[in-house]
Design a protein around this motif. Structure first.
Motif, mmCIF file in Angstrom:
data_model
loop_
_atom_site.group_PDB
_atom_site.id
_atom_site.type_symbol
_atom_site.label_atom_id
_atom_site.label_comp_id
_atom_site.label_asym_id
_atom_site.label_seq_id
_atom_site.Cartn_x
_atom_site.Cartn_y
_atom_site.Cartn_z
ATOM 1 N N HIS A 293 0.916 -1.129 -0.042
ATOM 2 C CA HIS A 293 -0.039 0.272 0.203
ATOM 3 C C HIS A 293 0.845 1.480 -0.068
ATOM 4 O O HIS A 293 1.862 0.835 0.126
ATOM 5 N N ASP B 266 -0.423 -4.329 5.854
ATOM 6 C CA ASP B 266 -0.998 -3.832 7.030
ATOM 7 C C ASP B 266 -2.578 -3.841 6.983
ATOM 8 O O ASP B 266 -3.117 -3.832 5.624
ATOM 9 N N HIS C 283 5.489 -5.567 12.550
ATOM 10 C CA HIS C 283 4.992 -4.114 12.407
ATOM 11 C C HIS C 283 4.841 -3.804 13.931
ATOM 12 O O HIS C 283 3.885 -2.836 14.207
ATOM 13 N N ASP D 8 5.920 4.380 5.409
ATOM 14 C CA ASP D 8 6.723 3.216 6.213
ATOM 15 C C ASP D 8 6.911 2.118 5.081
ATOM 16 O O ASP D 8 7.716 1.253 5.499
ATOM 17 N N HIS D 9 6.199 1.940 3.898
ATOM 18 C CA HIS D 9 6.227 0.719 2.993
ATOM 19 C C HIS D 9 6.813 0.992 1.786
ATOM 20 O O HIS D 9 7.224 0.214 1.069
ATOM 21 N N HIS E 275 -5.481 -1.568 12.026
ATOM 22 C CA HIS E 275 -4.315 -2.467 12.143
ATOM 23 C C HIS E 275 -4.851 -3.380 13.042
ATOM 24 O O HIS E 275 -5.925 -3.280 13.685
HETATM 25 ZN ZN LIG Z 1 2.761 0.201 8.086
#
Ligand SMILES: [Zn+2]
Ligand SMILES: [Zn+2]
Length: 255
Positions: free
Chosen positions: A53, A160, A222, A57-58, A199
């Motif tokens: 996605h 996620d 994560h 952070d990805h 999450h």
């Molecule tokens: Zn994330």
């Protein structure tokens, strides 16, 4: 198939980096800050990135990889596979000449060093005997997980996500599952926040994991920095029948 963990944390510090897994030597699943654990030579081996996605952070290392590997990628672009919505977000908000140059149009408008390739959920990309399948999950932006199959072995990663049926239903249709990475970003005291941010926390994961018919090894990713022990203790208490461990930077799994 080899899976090497470059980053699997919910944040950063000297021992933590965000999500990125190297499959064999040429495929990245997500490109968070963990990519920095690769040598330049290892980075040169990356040919494909499958993105779950659009969250930072990805994807943080994608723009920097394009710049770092510019000479190597000229004429043989790095291919980024993602949902159409994720591709649009990357193009509009990262490769927009403001945050970063548009490396899909450099050095040549028709032959950039990055190629953004849209992929629909449920689709499978075949690369040298490995089948990479995109599976829809349930996150704050449109998100996916992946299942990678090679030589009769299967590895899956949730990306996620919070509570959902689709990921688990798809995995249950596999003949077998040998390794699962699933997120639990928060501890149970942040249950409300986990729901708001889409999450898992241990209590939510404990409602979903039993849907899985494969009693496979489960690695939790994560985790919020500083909360790792709390999250893992709660996961193990809530899921006593499962082989659960914390995913760690540098872990290598051979399937
Ligand atoms: Zn994330
Ligand atoms: Zn996210």
């Amino acid at each position: 198939m080899k899976v090497r963990v470059l980053g699997c944390s919910g944040g950063i510090n000297q021992n933590a980096a965000t999500t990125s897994f190297l499959v064999d030597d040429d495929i990245l699943i997500d490109a968070g800050t963990g990519v920095c654990n690769l040598s330049l030579e290892e980075m040169r081996g990356i040919k494909h990135i499958f993105v779950t996605h659009s969250h930072l952070d990805h994807i943080a290392s994608i723009p920097l990889l394009a710049d770092t590997l510019f000479d190597d990628l000229t004429g043989q672009p790095l291919i980024v596979h993602a949902l159409p919505e994720t591709i649009e977000a990357l193009q509009a908000h990262i490769f927009n000449w403001v945050i970063w140059p548009d490396f899909t149009a450099l050095p040549d408008r028709d032959a950039g060093v990055l190629k953004l390739e849209a992929m629909e959920a449920g689709a499978v990309v075949e690369l040298s005997g490995r089948q990479i399948e995109m599976i829809r999950v349930n996150h704050a932006v449109l998100g996916v997980g992946y299942c990678i199959r090679a030589n009769g072995k299967a590895f899956a990663f949730s990306g996620d996500t919070t509570s959902n049926d689709n990921f688990w239903d798809r995995l249950n249709k596999l003949d077998s599952l040998d390794l699962l990475f699933v997120e639990s970003a928060f501890a149970d005291r942040d249950l409300a926040l986990a729901k708001l941010a889409f999450h898992y926390c241990p209590a939510l994961l404990a409602q979903d994991l039993p849907k899985l018919k494969h009693k496979t090894k489960v690695c939790i990713s994560h985790l919020k920095p500083g909360c790792e022990q709390e999250i893992m203790a709660q996961c193990k208490a809530a899921l006593p029948d499962w082989d659960i461990q914390q995913l760690k930077n540098g872990d290598v799994f051979q399937l």
